[in-house]
Design a protein around this motif. Sequence first.
Motif, mmCIF file in Angstrom:
data_model
loop_
_atom_site.group_PDB
_atom_site.id
_atom_site.type_symbol
_atom_site.label_atom_id
_atom_site.label_comp_id
_atom_site.label_asym_id
_atom_site.label_seq_id
_atom_site.Cartn_x
_atom_site.Cartn_y
_atom_site.Cartn_z
ATOM 1 N N ALA A 45 0.977 -1.154 -0.022
ATOM 2 C CA ALA A 45 -0.012 0.023 0.033
ATOM 3 C C ALA A 45 0.911 1.223 0.070
ATOM 4 C CB ALA A 45 -0.978 0.139 1.220
ATOM 5 N N THR A 46 1.995 1.216 0.707
ATOM 6 C CA THR A 46 2.954 2.217 0.836
ATOM 7 C C THR A 46 3.430 2.569 -0.717
ATOM 8 O OG1 THR A 46 3.315 2.127 3.128
ATOM 9 C CG2 THR A 46 4.899 3.318 1.957
ATOM 10 N N ALA A 47 3.887 1.669 -1.232
ATOM 11 C CA ALA A 47 4.399 1.529 -2.657
ATOM 12 C C ALA A 47 3.642 2.136 -3.535
ATOM 13 C CB ALA A 47 5.234 0.113 -3.191
ATOM 14 N N VAL A 48 2.183 1.816 -3.532
ATOM 15 C CA VAL A 48 1.078 2.168 -4.341
ATOM 16 C C VAL A 48 0.963 3.736 -4.276
ATOM 17 C CG1 VAL A 48 -1.177 2.144 -4.969
ATOM 18 C CG2 VAL A 48 0.241 0.390 -4.806
ATOM 19 N N ALA A 49 0.889 4.142 -2.746
ATOM 20 C CA ALA A 49 0.659 5.544 -2.682
ATOM 21 C C ALA A 49 1.911 6.452 -2.830
ATOM 22 C CB ALA A 49 0.594 5.738 -0.943
ATOM 23 N N LEU A 50 3.123 5.930 -2.851
ATOM 24 C CA LEU A 50 4.333 6.764 -3.427
ATOM 25 C C LEU A 50 4.434 6.783 -4.692
ATOM 26 C CD1 LEU A 50 7.127 5.559 -0.839
ATOM 27 C CD2 LEU A 50 6.172 7.536 -1.062
#
Length: 178
Positions: A71-76
């Motif tokens: 989720a963090t990778a997608v948000a970044l």
Amino acid sequence: MTTPYGQDPRSGGHHPDPGTGGVPTWGPGTGGQPVQHPGSYPATGGQPALNPPPLPEAKRGRGALIGLGAATAVALAAAAVFVFLWLGAKGERDDLDTKYQQQSSALTSAQDGRKKAEADLASAKEDADKARSAQRKAESDASAADKCRTAARAFVAAAQGTDEAKVNQTADDMVAAC
């Protein structure tokens, strides 16, 4: 007699692997690490001697950690895309703002030119009206002067004659015309 690590074989705590011909599967000649077989416990009071099996809670935490990382990778990635788009839009906005300022300046200049042309047109119409009025006055004056000249010629012709009534009449016409 004692076995490696100080265990007495008669105590029942040591059970060599029956498939190895009575040779223990752990000890000084085997690398020093005991091999744990299912159901066998060293002589430690019934407690497992090696690493206990992992707890199920650790697996749940790991899945949540992987999900949070994804989720963090997608948000970044989404943030990077939005920053890229914002910078592109900002550049376009600056270009459009410059074009707007140029067009606004050109429009203001054109409006000022139109106002000056309207003022010049009004002044020209006023001057044309004055010229027409002066032309009519000059034509009227020329007509009056022509009448006066005609009356003066008639008076001069009558004055050369002997008819006094005609001289008086032409003198009155001349005074009236001039």
